[in-house]
Each structure stands twice: as structure tokens, then as C-alpha cells.
Design a protein around this motif. Structure first.
Motif, PDB file in Angstrom:
ATOM      1  N   CYS A 664      54.458  14.617 -22.520  1.00 40.46           N
ATOM      2  CA  CYS A 664      55.421  14.220 -23.550  1.00 40.46           C
ATOM      3  C   CYS A 664      55.527  12.705 -23.720  1.00 40.46           C
ATOM      4  O   CYS A 664      56.309  12.232 -24.540  1.00 40.46           O
ATOM      5  CB  CYS A 664      56.790  14.822 -23.249  1.00 40.46           C
ATOM      6  N   ALA A 665      54.758  11.973 -22.940  1.00 39.51           N
ATOM      7  CA  ALA A 665      54.675  10.516 -23.127  1.00 39.51           C
ATOM      8  C   ALA A 665      53.213  10.100 -23.163  1.00 39.51           C
ATOM      9  O   ALA A 665      52.694   9.651 -24.182  1.00 39.51           O
ATOM     10  CB  ALA A 665      55.425   9.774 -22.027  1.00 39.51           C
ATOM     11  N   THR A 666      52.506  10.307 -22.046  1.00 37.41           N
ATOM     12  CA  THR A 666      51.152   9.768 -21.928  1.00 37.41           C
ATOM     13  C   THR A 666      50.147  10.490 -22.814  1.00 37.41           C
ATOM     14  O   THR A 666      49.383   9.851 -23.557  1.00 37.41           O
ATOM     15  CB  THR A 666      50.705   9.809 -20.459  1.00 37.41           C
ATOM     16  N   THR A 667      50.126  11.827 -22.759  1.00 37.47           N
ATOM     17  CA  THR A 667      49.150  12.554 -23.583  1.00 37.47           C
ATOM     18  C   THR A 667      49.454  12.385 -25.063  1.00 37.47           C
ATOM     19  O   THR A 667      48.528  12.270 -25.877  1.00 37.47           O
ATOM     20  CB  THR A 667      49.121  14.041 -23.188  1.00 37.47           C
ATOM     21  N   LEU A 668      50.735  12.363 -25.436  1.00 33.72           N
ATOM     22  CA  LEU A 668      51.066  12.066 -26.841  1.00 33.72           C
ATOM     23  C   LEU A 668      50.441  10.748 -27.271  1.00 33.72           C
ATOM     24  O   LEU A 668      49.848  10.640 -28.356  1.00 33.72           O
ATOM     25  CB  LEU A 668      52.591  11.976 -27.018  1.00 33.72           C
ATOM     26  N   SER A 669      50.576   9.738 -26.423  1.00 31.68           N
ATOM     27  CA  SER A 669      50.052   8.412 -26.746  1.00 31.68           C
ATOM     28  C   SER A 669      48.535   8.428 -26.841  1.00 31.68           C
ATOM     29  O   SER A 669      47.944   7.829 -27.746  1.00 31.68           O
ATOM     30  CB  SER A 669      50.497   7.398 -25.689  1.00 31.68           C
ATOM     31  N   VAL A 670      47.891   9.099 -25.885  1.00 36.30           N
ATOM     32  CA  VAL A 670      46.429   9.172 -25.881  1.00 36.30           C
ATOM     33  C   VAL A 670      45.939   9.861 -27.154  1.00 36.30           C
ATOM     34  O   VAL A 670      44.958   9.424 -27.784  1.00 36.30           O
ATOM     35  CB  VAL A 670      45.939   9.900 -24.617  1.00 36.30           C
ATOM     36  N   MET A 671      46.600  10.946 -27.555  1.00 41.13           N
ATOM     37  CA  MET A 671      46.191  11.651 -28.785  1.00 41.13           C
ATOM     38  C   MET A 671      46.326  10.740 -30.012  1.00 41.13           C
ATOM     39  O   MET A 671      45.453  10.719 -30.881  1.00 41.13           O
ATOM     40  CB  MET A 671      47.024  12.917 -28.971  1.00 41.13           C
ATOM     41  N   ARG A 672      47.405   9.985 -30.072  1.00 36.20           N
ATOM     42  CA  ARG A 672      47.617   9.086 -31.217  1.00 36.20           C
ATOM     43  C   ARG A 672      46.531   8.003 -31.252  1.00 36.20           C
ATOM     44  O   ARG A 672      45.977   7.697 -32.317  1.00 36.20           O
ATOM     45  CB  ARG A 672      49.008   8.467 -31.119  1.00 36.20           C
ATOM     46  N   LEU A 673      46.220   7.437 -30.118  1.00 34.63           N
ATOM     47  CA  LEU A 673      45.198   6.395 -30.061  1.00 34.63           C
ATOM     48  C   LEU A 673      43.814   6.973 -30.357  1.00 34.63           C
ATOM     49  O   LEU A 673      42.961   6.300 -30.956  1.00 34.63           O
ATOM     50  CB  LEU A 673      45.221   5.714 -28.698  1.00 34.63           C
ATOM     51  N   TYR A 674      43.580   8.211 -29.947  1.00 40.00           N
ATOM     52  CA  TYR A 674      42.335   8.894 -30.289  1.00 40.00           C
ATOM     53  C   TYR A 674      42.246   9.088 -31.804  1.00 40.00           C
ATOM     54  O   TYR A 674      41.198   8.839 -32.415  1.00 40.00           O
ATOM     55  CB  TYR A 674      42.280  10.236 -29.559  1.00 40.00           C
ATOM     56  N   ASP A 675      43.347   9.513 -32.409  1.00 36.36           N
ATOM     57  CA  ASP A 675      43.395   9.651 -33.875  1.00 36.36           C
ATOM     58  C   ASP A 675      43.028   8.351 -34.580  1.00 36.36           C
ATOM     59  O   ASP A 675      42.332   8.346 -35.599  1.00 36.36           O
ATOM     60  CB  ASP A 675      44.817  10.031 -34.319  1.00 36.36           C
ATOM     61  N   GLU A 676      43.536   7.256 -34.045  1.00 36.84           N
ATOM     62  CA  GLU A 676      43.359   5.953 -34.686  1.00 36.84           C
ATOM     63  C   GLU A 676      42.019   5.309 -34.369  1.00 36.84           C
ATOM     64  O   GLU A 676      41.739   4.185 -34.821  1.00 36.84           O
ATOM     65  CB  GLU A 676      44.491   5.017 -34.257  1.00 36.84           C
ATOM     66  N   GLY A 677      41.184   6.000 -33.579  1.00 36.23           N
ATOM     67  CA  GLY A 677      39.877   5.464 -33.237  1.00 36.23           C
ATOM     68  C   GLY A 677      39.914   4.347 -32.224  1.00 36.23           C
ATOM     69  O   GLY A 677      38.936   3.603 -32.057  1.00 36.23           O
ATOM     70  N   LYS A 678      41.035   4.218 -31.521  1.00 32.87           N
ATOM     71  CA  LYS A 678      41.171   3.139 -30.543  1.00 32.87           C
ATOM     72  C   LYS A 678      40.803   3.572 -29.129  1.00 32.87           C
ATOM     73  O   LYS A 678      40.711   2.737 -28.232  1.00 32.87           O
ATOM     74  CB  LYS A 678      42.607   2.612 -30.560  1.00 32.87           C
ATOM     75  N   LEU A 679      40.622   4.868 -28.929  1.00 35.42           N
ATOM     76  CA  LEU A 679      40.310   5.387 -27.600  1.00 35.42           C
ATOM     77  C   LEU A 679      39.220   6.439 -27.740  1.00 35.42           C
ATOM     78  O   LEU A 679      39.330   7.362 -28.563  1.00 35.42           O
ATOM     79  CB  LEU A 679      41.559   5.956 -26.937  1.00 35.42           C
ATOM     80  N   ASP A 680      38.184   6.290 -26.959  1.00 39.63           N
ATOM     81  CA  ASP A 680      37.045   7.213 -26.952  1.00 39.63           C
ATOM     82  C   ASP A 680      37.116   8.043 -25.677  1.00 39.63           C
ATOM     83  O   ASP A 680      37.122   7.502 -24.565  1.00 39.63           O
ATOM     84  CB  ASP A 680      35.748   6.406 -27.019  1.00 39.63           C
ATOM     85  N   LEU A 681      37.133   9.362 -25.826  1.00 41.03           N
ATOM     86  CA  LEU A 681      37.279  10.228 -24.660  1.00 41.03           C
ATOM     87  C   LEU A 681      36.105  10.122 -23.706  1.00 41.03           C
ATOM     88  O   LEU A 681      36.241  10.409 -22.507  1.00 41.03           O
ATOM     89  CB  LEU A 681      37.450  11.684 -25.109  1.00 41.03           C
ATOM     90  N   ASP A 682      34.954   9.725 -24.212  1.00 44.03           N
ATOM     91  CA  ASP A 682      33.777   9.638 -23.349  1.00 44.03           C
ATOM     92  C   ASP A 682      33.475   8.217 -22.901  1.00 44.03           C
ATOM     93  O   ASP A 682      32.444   7.964 -22.281  1.00 44.03           O
ATOM     94  CB  ASP A 682      32.565  10.252 -24.065  1.00 44.03           C
ATOM     95  N   SER A 683      34.381   7.286 -23.218  1.00 48.34           N
ATOM     96  CA  SER A 683      34.268   5.941 -22.664  1.00 48.34           C
ATOM     97  C   SER A 683      34.814   5.918 -21.246  1.00 48.34           C
ATOM     98  O   SER A 683      35.499   6.853 -20.815  1.00 48.34           O
ATOM     99  CB  SER A 683      35.035   4.932 -23.532  1.00 48.34           C
ATOM    100  N   THR A 684      34.524   4.860 -20.556  1.00 48.88           N
ATOM    101  CA  THR A 684      34.929   4.776 -19.155  1.00 48.88           C
ATOM    102  C   THR A 684      36.205   3.961 -18.990  1.00 48.88           C
ATOM    103  O   THR A 684      36.588   3.186 -19.865  1.00 48.88           O
ATOM    104  CB  THR A 684      33.816   4.139 -18.309  1.00 48.88           C
ATOM    105  N   LEU A 685      36.797   4.131 -17.837  1.00 46.56           N
ATOM    106  CA  LEU A 685      38.041   3.445 -17.526  1.00 46.56           C
ATOM    107  C   LEU A 685      37.857   1.927 -17.589  1.00 46.56           C
ATOM    108  O   LEU A 685      38.750   1.196 -18.047  1.00 46.56           O
ATOM    109  CB  LEU A 685      38.497   3.870 -16.134  1.00 46.56           C
ATOM    110  N   GLY A 686      36.706   1.458 -17.149  1.00 46.61           N
ATOM    111  CA  GLY A 686      36.459   0.022 -17.130  1.00 46.61           C
ATOM    112  C   GLY A 686      36.441  -0.616 -18.498  1.00 46.61           C
ATOM    113  O   GLY A 686      36.638  -1.836 -18.623  1.00 46.61           O
ATOM    114  N   LYS A 687      36.204   0.171 -19.536  1.00 45.41           N
ATOM    115  CA  LYS A 687      36.228  -0.384 -20.894  1.00 45.41           C
ATOM    116  C   LYS A 687      37.619  -0.858 -21.264  1.00 45.41           C
ATOM    117  O   LYS A 687      37.785  -1.826 -22.017  1.00 45.41           O
ATOM    118  CB  LYS A 687      35.754   0.671 -21.899  1.00 45.41           C
TER     119      LYS A 687
END
Length: 1006
Positions: A664-687
Motif C-alpha cells: 500500500c506504499a512501496t508497490t503502489l509507488s513502484v507500479m506508478r514509476l513503472y507506468d511512467e517509464g522511470k523504472l525497469d523491472l529487469d534493470s538492476t539495483l545498482g542502476k
């Protein structure tokens, strides 16, 4: 008139200056037979011709005068006027009537009318502090967005000067204050933005000059980026000419274009302009003549800053400072060490050919022409009758308008403002920090809220008194107004805010809803930037107090914008200019169960299960919410906050959600950033996280982290290494009160040094790692990383991002992190009496120790809410990411994240899911319940919470409890009794025709 003065400016050149050869005078000689062309020239010539050689030089000298220094001072001034025939006076402290009489007296004995100047940057109240009301400092004016108001201030100051017999004001300051530690300019500047400084500076110049008083732009070429006071030493500015031209010089260029009559030269060492040792800009030919006069085309009066200042007097004295200033190109020498010595030094230089007589005489005539343009040819004595009232007449109305246009609301989290004028549910206290007693601010607040109480915390009170005061405030009030008052305008010694004062302010801000007002220099806000509601008020007087009270109670919209950057949170231009009322609470529409195909009699089994749970000690109370087809069909509260049964669970009671935070906080945020093209699920943590690079965590995929199969250990007991062998917290890492080195609230009376957060990160990086993608290990560390990824991408702390992106637009009232700073303590349900770390009741602080050590904001825990607000979040997800017509997340993203995402676990991306073999499991072993469809997604929480959405049946289930009360995780009865699963199963049992409902919804959003 001032433009005319500029046209009549100097065009001659020096013979030599400071060793630099310059052209000899090549214009007509002073004694030209050509008749003077203008009245100013004719008057100047006529006066000039009555003066001796020394008397002509004396026109370039201005000395100080006071009206509060007694007979010896008056005699000294009169001697300089009679014997040395000085050209002008600079007025300082005293009283209006005494000064009027003295100016009349001095003018009467002077052979040539004296040019009377003052340094009245914020009006004559700057000098007549006991009798004339001052205008605000320029930094407050810098917060005003309407420059016409600044023009009116300039005009009013000009009228004050005229009434006082003053023709020349050494104002405005056009320094761009881009160094917050500047000890001398600081709040005398209009701010850090060159355009704002220029715009307001020009407005003030025009205001003064439109009423016939000459303005003076200062301190050329710019004193804003220094950390040394030129009154006491010579500051250095190590910038290139290009840098100076792009910033510091910009306001002066605009002032010259606008026709400013005078420019004052600062005492600075700027090697890019003149690298000669011991050569302040005020005596630098390259600065005054080459840069200002030639390159920038200024031909008005050039005046030195006070020559008695250490920035020059440490190098020259006994009149030599005046000579060096004249050689550099200055027209007026202000406050030399000696008038007589200055005249003699200049006369000797002329005699020796260091400067031509014609050049000096040209400047003398320039000064005389200015005197004519400023009305001194027709000088009238000052009438002292009613003068003090006249000087004050325009100030108060203008000050009120300035205050109402400058008050700057920087933050208003959770819509704390405006306060209601009547509210029996919200008792308010005013805490005045830095004062010795109640003042006009409390009176102003009581105009709108009669029942407000007041507390004083003076600068002399010790930190030991803070805990008792904070406890009393928390126990008796639902909100506080913190008035930070009576602090210094200068950055030295933390603006005079001692450790105890700062500790109290920050502790109150952390532990209860608080509105903080900085009544003074806004740079001091750096010490309490984490305030959730904060106002920059700029001044600390009754007029400002009244304006702030209006804002606090919704009687005035804030209009100001921050003129300087005060900390990372608040940059130049920050300012909320409308206190938008909070959106109406998200109302879930209620419906009779039968209207959506549920049997209300069967739903009552949930009541029985709840009572049974409480009777058997699984939890002392709970909230339960169910939605079907978007309608609220069940919403009940049971039991108490704890087993003492003193506080009943109500609909607005707020629970610690524990790991429900993950979705209800973190996954919501991750989904929104994924929508906006700011987060790639197959990128690495170091990015996304610099601090993991070089570790074995650098190449972990975001997708694996969301699925809990990155190979990270389940959890790390960070707190253990912070305890002594006897189990008590390390006193070097923890303090019982918040101070400058222990700022992370971990619990009541327990504050941690923030440096240990870096240690926590290092412990995660050094922790054991299994091969990624091969093992399912439910891990808090996965979501600690994800929370930091969100913060890295957004540039916001996680709590702020989710609040602004989801909770506030959704109209949620209770959902959020750090609830003590937002909600009354009585709404917050306690979790446990923790006896292994914090050794206290945990109430309003996050239950999870690791999240607590992150200050209550982490990706794996820290979120609080009541059931109805949480129901809105889950219904939004069930709706495919939309609620009340607004889309928050794309439907396809929710489908992706809420589907089974792993071959080695039941997990989705971030979300928990039903066991894949639920169909063959016994009902007691099914998860989350036997009838949950494979489309179901949600999460449970360690404290006794869960949220589930079943898209196949258009169902939402929310259960909140504090099963850890009072003894922590040892109480597992909630699982033994299968409380959550049994209650959720009742919802399916209550469906009259489950098959029909399922078939009808499979083609919906999911």
C-alpha cells in the motif's frame, strides 16, 4: 530628474591612478567661456566660483552626524562645516525633532547647502528606532510578488527623507545574497535570484526618485557572496568576470538602465577585476572607472562605502583613503577618518600631478549639479512640528499590505491549516520559543480562537525541561502552533537559536500535529526543515503576528514566495499560495448486502468470529471492512485498544499496518514509476542506488526483489548491535531527547544518531546472499531496497511521495507514515509493550524495529491507517487503478503485478497471492481462505492485519488488529484460530449465487 542628473555626468579621465597611466583631461577646461546650458549648470557654476580651491575639494567629503551623541559631537560637526566647508552629512541614530533642529542649524552655517544623506534601507525607522516604525527588511519584500508594492515602499521612504531634510538615501541594496552565511548583507538583500533583486530594486529606486530623493544602488560590484563583514575586514570574492557579469552585476545593469542617480562601491577584494594586493574595489581604478563607468556606462554619482570600515581603513587612513578613492574614480568620499586630512591629501595630489585639477573640479561641479537637481538651490528649513507623526503616517498601512503579501506557507501536510475558529475536538496550544512572555502573536491568535492556551520556552530554559513540556502538550492538546521568535538576524551562533530551543521545536514537530512559524530571518528554517506545516513570516512584530494569525485561521490566503533557498526542501520560489481545503474524505458508498447478492444473516457470522477472537485473547479489538461491487456491505469495529478496555476501537482508530506497507506504499509507488517509464523491472539495483555499487547486491534485478527471490536474508536485527550487554540502548547512539546529533525518532524518549542509518545500509550490503532467482525467501530487506529505489527516482522521501501521489488525491485522512505528527495520540492504537529494545509501550511509532531505526519511514513497514481509508486504496486497485474518475495506475500494470510471477512461489510482483494448490488444501490450510480465486492479491501484516482483493468476485476485504498487544509476536492465536481466513471465507459463503457472480465479472478490469 535623476535621468537628467545622469546625462550631466562626468566624462573626464584621470592622469594616473594607483600606478596606472590614464589619459589626461581632454575635454573643455573648467573655466570655459561658453555659457552654462541648464539651470543646474548655471547654479553649479555660480556656487563653484565663490569657493576657494580647498573649499571646492571639500564638496566631495561627507561626514557623519548623530542627534544622540551630545554637545561634543555637535561641536565637531559644526567645526568641519565652518572650518573645512565639507559638502555633505550622513545622518545616523537619534530622534526626529532633535535631528531636524540640528540639520537646520548645520545648513544655516554652511557656505554651500549641505547634501544630506542617510542609510535608510528600511526607512527612517532604521535610524530613529525609538520613535519611527521601520519598514520590513528587504528579504521580506523579496517574498512579495507584486513589484508595485515595492515601488510604494520606495516612494514612502523617499517622502520620509524629504520630510526630514534628507536628499540622498544610500539604498536599495542590490546585492544578490547567494551565500546564506553572509554576515553583513543577508536579509538586507531582496534574495538570491538576480531577476527578483533587479525587479524589486528598480521599483524601489523609481519610488524614491519619483519624489525627488536620489537613490543609491549598492554595494557594487556585489557583496552577496561573502562570508566576511567588510566593516571588520576585507572580504574576498573568487569568481571569474564571466561569473560576476552573469549574476552579481545584473541588478546594477538594470538599475543603470532605469536611471539610478548613484552607485555605492563596496570594500571587496576581487582578483578577477583587480588582483593588486591590498586594493579593495572602492579604491580600484579597474573597478570604478574601467568597469562601472566605461564598460557599464554609468555617469551618475559614485560614492564610496564608509571609509572608516576596516575593509579599507586597515590599509589607508589620515585622509589617504579619500585620495585613493578619488584616484579610483569615486565622486563622493563617505565618512573618511578626517575631513581636513582628506582635503589636504587631495590638494597635495593635485599639486604633485597625480590627478589633474580640472578632473577634480569636474567632479565638484557634478556634485553641485546634483545638489541643484535635489532642490538645495531653494533650501527651506525643516518644520519640526508634528514631524514624528508625519514620518509614521504611511508606514502602518503599507506594512500591513506587505505582511499580507509576503507571508509564505512552505508546507501544509495533511491540511492542518486552516485551523477552525471553533472545534471542540481539536484543542490547540501556542508555544512561543525564544520569548520571555506572551506577546502580540498570542493576542492575534486569540482573536480567532478564544480557547487557545499558551506556553513559553525562553532561550534561558534548559533542555531538561523539554520532556515534561512535550508530555503535557501531547496529553492535553491535539495540535500546537510553534512560534519561533526573538532570534538573531545573523547566522552566527545558529541565529541565536540554542540547542534546547531547536530540540523542543523538532521534538514537537515529530510527535504531534504542529504548525511552525519562523518570525524572523527565513534562513533559520534550516534548523527545522522537517516540519510538516511551516510558515516563513520574516519579521517579528505585531503587524506580522496579525497577518500570520489570519493565515492560520483561514482569514487570509498566503501570497508570498521564498526569496532564498533555506534548505533542501525549500528552494527559492517555494510557496503555497492557496490553502486548499482538504478533499472530502473518500466516501465509500454503503449498500444493503442483499442489493449486491449477499446474505446479511450469513455476514453476521463475522461478528461472532470477532467476539470469539477477543474472548480467546487473539487480539483486544479490530476493524473489519468488506466491499462488494464497490459498495461497502460490512464496516464494523470491535473491542478495545488493549486489554485494559479503557479505549474502544472506533471507525477513526488507526492501526500499524506492518507489512501491508509493502503493497500500500512501496508497490503502489513502484507500479506508478513503472507506468511512467522511470523504472525497469529487469534493470538492476545498482542502476538506481549508487550506494550498492561495488557490492554483491549491485546486480540484483528489480523483478526478483519484488518476488522475494533475490536471495536476500529474511531480516537483520539491526537494533541488537546498538544495545549494551545488559540490553539497554547505547547512550552514544541514543539520547532521551532530540538534539542536533540525535535526530531520528525511534520511540518515545529515544532518538538515534542518523549516522547509524549508514551502518544499517552497510549491514544489508554485507549480509549473506543466495543465488538470485533460485530461492523464495520472504525478506524485509527486499522492500527496504525498493523504498530507497523509489526515493532515488523521485527525489522525495517515500512518505511524501505516496502522500502526494496517492493518499491526498484519494481523500484519505488517516493513511500515512509517522502518524504522531499528523493525528491525535488518542486515535493511534498501541501495538505491544516491547521489552527487548525500546522497553516501552509502542503507540504511534512503528512496531518494526528496523523501520523505527529509519525514522518510521521504510519500504517494508511504517504505514498506518484505518480500515475505511485502506478500503479506498484496495478498491482503487480493484477498479483497475482508478477512483472517482482519476487514474492512478494503468489497469495493465495492476494485472501484471497482481498475477502470479514466479515458478518457485505463490508471489506476484510485490503482492501476496493465494497458494497455487488451494483447491486441494483443507480449508484450515488454505491461504488466504479456501474460496479466494487465483486472481486474488493482497498482503498480511505481522501486527495482525490483512488486505485482500478478489477481482473474480469484485470483493475487497480489510482486517486490522493489534494481535501483538501486549506481548508481541509470541501471541499466535490469530493464526491458530485462522481468524482472518475464516472471516474472509464468510464473504464467499454469503454470496447467494457465487457462480453467477464469478461468471459476470471475469470480463471486467481483470
Amino acid at each position: 530628474m535623476m535621468k537628467q542628473l545622469l546625462v550631466l555626468g562626468l566624462s573626464g579621465m584621470l592622469l594616473t591612478a594607483n600606478g596606472n597611466p590614464v589619459p589626461a583631461s581632454d575635454n573643455k577646461p573648467v573655466y570655459s567661456d561658453k555659457p552654462a546650458a541648464t539651470p543646474a549648470e548655471r547654479w553649479a557654476d555660480s556656487v563653484f566660483n565663490t569657493l576657494s580651491h580647498e573649499e571646492r575639494i571639500a564638496q566631495l567629503i561627507m561626514i557623519r552626524m548623530h542627534s544622540n551623541l551630545g554637545a561634543d559631537h555637535v561641536a565637531s560637526v559644526m567645526a568641519d562645516i565652518r572650518n573645512n566647508k565639507i559638502g555633505g552629512l550622513v545622518t545616523f541614530q537619534g530622534g526626529p525633532v532633535r535631528q531636524a533642529h540640528l540639520i537646520n542649524r548645520y545648513q544655516a552655517i554652511s557656505k554651500v547647502p549641505l547634501l544630506v544623506a542617510t542609510d535608510a534601507e528600511w526607512g527612517l525607522g532604521m535610524r530613529f528606532v525609538d520613535s519611527v516604525i521601520a519598514f520590513p527588511r528587504n528579504l521580506m519584500l523579496g517574498a512579495v510578488q507584486d513589484s508595485t508594492l515595492i515601488y510604494e515602499v520606495g516612494k514612502a521612504i523617499g517622502e520620509q527623507c524629504k520630510r526630514m531634510g534628507i536628499q540622498y538615501n544610500f539604498a536599495p541594496v542590490l546585492d544578490v545574497n547567494n551565500n546564506p552565511n553572509n554576515p553583513v548583507i543577508n536579509d538586507r538583500s531582496f534574495g538570491e535570484d538576480k531577476y527578483q533583486v533587479a525587479r524589486h530594486g528598480v521599483a524601489m529606486i523609481k519610488g524614491m526618485q519619483d519624489v525627488g530623493v536620489m537613490a543609491c544602488a549598492k554595494h557594487f560590484p556585489g557583496h552577496g557572496d561573502t562570508d566576511v563583514d567588510s566593516h571588520y575586514d576585507l572580504p574576498s570574492i573568487n569568481k571569474s568576470l564571466k561569473e560576476l557579469d552573469s549574476l552579481e552585476l545584473y541588478p546594477f545593469r538594470r538599475a543603470i538602465e532605469a536611471g539610478v542617480g548613484s552607485i555605492m562601491i563596496a570594500h571587496l577584494y576581487i582578483p578577477a577585476i583587480d588582483s593588486k594586493a591590498n586594493t579593495p574595489t572602492s579604491i580600484s581604478y579597474k573597478t570604478v572607472t574601467n568597469l562601472l563607468k566605461k564598460d557599464m556606462g554609468f555617469d551618475g554619482l559614485v560614492v564610496t562605502d564608509a571609509l572608516e570600515m576596516k575593509g579599507i581603513s586597515k590599509y589607508y587612513s589620515k585622509g589617504q583613503e579619500s585620495l585613493q578613492s578619488l584616484l579610483a574614480g569615486n565622486d563622493l568620499m563617505e565618512l573618511p577618518s578626517t575631513a581636513k586630512g582628506s582635503i589636504a591629501a587631495i590638494a597635495q595630489a593635485i599639486k604633485k600631478g597625480r590627478i589633474s585639477r580640472d578632473e577634480v573640479y569636474r567632479r565638484v561641479k557634478k556634485v553641485l549639479r546634483a545638489k541643484y537637481e535635489l532642490g538645495l538651490a531653494h533650501l527651506q528649513p525643516i518644520d519640526p512640528a508634528n514631524i514624528t507623526n508625519d514620518l509614521n503616517a504611511a508606514v502602518l498601512p503599507l506594512r500591513e499590505r506587505i505582511s499580507e503579501n509576503a507571508i509564505t506557507l512552505l508546507r501544509n501536510d495533511n491540511h492542518l491549516l486552516p485551523f477552525k475558529t471553533e472545534d471542540a475536538e481539536q484543542k490547540i496550544a501556542v508555544v512561543s520559543v525564544g520569548t520571555d512572555g506572551n506577546n502580540t502573536f498570542l493576542d492575534a491568535v486569540k482573536q480567532y480562537r478564544k480557547d487557545v492556551d499558551s506556553y513559553i520556552f525562553s532561550s534561558r530554559q534548559p533542555a531538561s525541561q523539554i520532556p515534561a513540556m512535550v508530555k503535557r502538550l501531547k496529553d492535553n492538546y491535539q495540535a500546537v502552533i510553534i512560534a519561533v521568535q526573538n532570534y538573531s538576524r545573523r547566522p552566527a551562533n545558529n541565529y541565536g537559536l540554542n540547542n534546547a530551543s531547536r530540540m523542543l521545536i523538532n521534538q514537537l514537530q515529530e510527535e504531534m500535529p504542529a504548525a511552525t512559524i519562523a518570525f524572523g530571518n527565513p534562513y533559520a528554517i534550516r534548523y527545522f526543515c522537517d516540519a510538516t506545516t511551516i510558515i516563513a513570516a520574516y519579521e517579528d512584530d505585531s503587524i506580522t503576528h496579525k497577518a500570520v494569525a489570519k493565515v492560520l485561521f483561514g482569514q487570509l490566503e498566503p501570497k508570498g514566495k521564498l526569496p532564498v533557498t533555506v534548505c533542501e526542501n525549500y528552494h527559492f520560489g517555494t510557496g503555497i499560495t492557496s490553502i486548499i481545503p482538504p478533499p472530502p474524505p473518500a466516501l465509500l458508498q454503503s449498500a444493503a448486502p442483499e442489493s449486491v447478492g449477499l446474505n446479511s444473516q450469513i455476514l453476521q457470522r463475522i461478528d461472532s468470529l470477532a467476539y470469539d477472537m477477543i474472548d480467546k485473547g487473539a487480539a483486544p479489538g479490530c476493524q473489519i471492512l468488506a466491499l462488494k461491487d464497490g459498495k461497502m456491505v460490512y464496516n464494523k469495529n470491535f473491542g478495545y485498544y488493549d486489554y485494559s478496555q479503557r479505549e474502544k476501537v472506533k471507525e477513526n482508530s488507526v492501526y500499524d499496518l506492518a507489512s501491508v506497507t509493502k503493497i500500500c506504499a512501496t508497490t503502489l509507488s513502484v507500479m506508478r514509476l513503472y507506468d511512467e517509464g522511470k523504472l525497469d523491472l529487469d534493470s538492476t539495483l545498482g542502476k538506481y542506488l549508487i550506494w550498492v555499487r561495488g557490492s554483491n547486491k549491485e546486480n540484483l534485478r528489480i523483478r526478483d526483489i519484488l518476488l522475494h527471490q533475490a536471495g536476500l536474508v529474511a531480516w537483520i536485527p539491526f537494533y541488537r548491535e546498538t544495545l549494551y550487554p545488559n540490553g539497554w540502548p547505547d547512550t552514544s547512539l541514543y539520547k532521551p531527547i532530540l538534539d542536533s546529533t540525535h535526530t531520528v525518532r525511534v520511540a518515545e524518549s529515544l532518538y538515534m544518531a542518523p549516522a547509524f542509518i549508514d551502518t544499517i545500509k552497510r549491514r544489508i550490503l554485507d549480509s549473506r546472499l543466495l543465488p538470485p532467482g533460485r530461492h523464495y525467501i520472504y525478506s524485509d530487506n527486499d522492500f527496504i531496497f525498493l523504498g530507497k529505489v523509489v526515493e532515488s527516482i523521485t527525489g522525495m522521501r517515500l512518505d511524501r511521495y505516496v502522500r502526494e501521489t496517492f493518499y491526498e488525491p484519494l481523500g484519505l485522512v488517516t493513511t500515512g507514515f509517522q502518524p504522531r505528527s499528523r493525528l491525535p495520540l488518542k486515535q493511534l492504537v498501541p501495538t505491544e509493550f516491547e521489552n527487548y529494545f525500546r522497553v516501552q509501550w509502542i503507540r504511534g511509532d512503528v512496531h518494526d524495529p528496523g523501520a523505527a531505526m529509519f525514522g518510521g519511514v521504510a519500504g517494508h513497514a511504517g504505514l498506518f491507517s484505518n480500515a475505511t481509508d485502506l478500503g479506498v486504496v484496495m478498491q482503487m486497485l480493484l477498479n483497475g487503478g482508478s477512483f472517482n474518475g482519476q487514474e492512478y495506475i494503468k489497469p495493465e500494470t495492476i494485472r501484471l503485478f497482481s498475477s502470479y510471477g514466479s515458478s518457485i512461489s505463490r508471489r506476484g510482483l510485490g503482492f501476496d497471492k493465494p497458494e497455487k494448490d488451494n483447491a486441494i488444501r483443507r480449508p484450515t490450510n488454505a491461504y488466504p481462505c479456501k474460496s479466494a480465486s487465483p486472481l486474488t492479491f493482497g498482503h498480511t501484516g505481522f501486527t495482525g492485519t490483512c488486505v485482500w482483493v478478489d477481482p473474480q468476485y469484485n470483493l475487497v476485504f480489510v482486517y486490522l488488529s493489534n494481535r501483538v498487544c501486549p506481548n508481541g509476536g509470541a501471541n499466535t492465536k490469530i493464526s491458530q484460530l485462522n481468524v482472518r481466513g475464516n472471516m474472509m471465507e464468510v464473504l464467499y459463503d454469503a454470496m447467494v449465487d457465487r457462480s453467477a457472480m464469478s461468471n459476470g465479472l471475469l470480463s471486467g478490469n481483470f
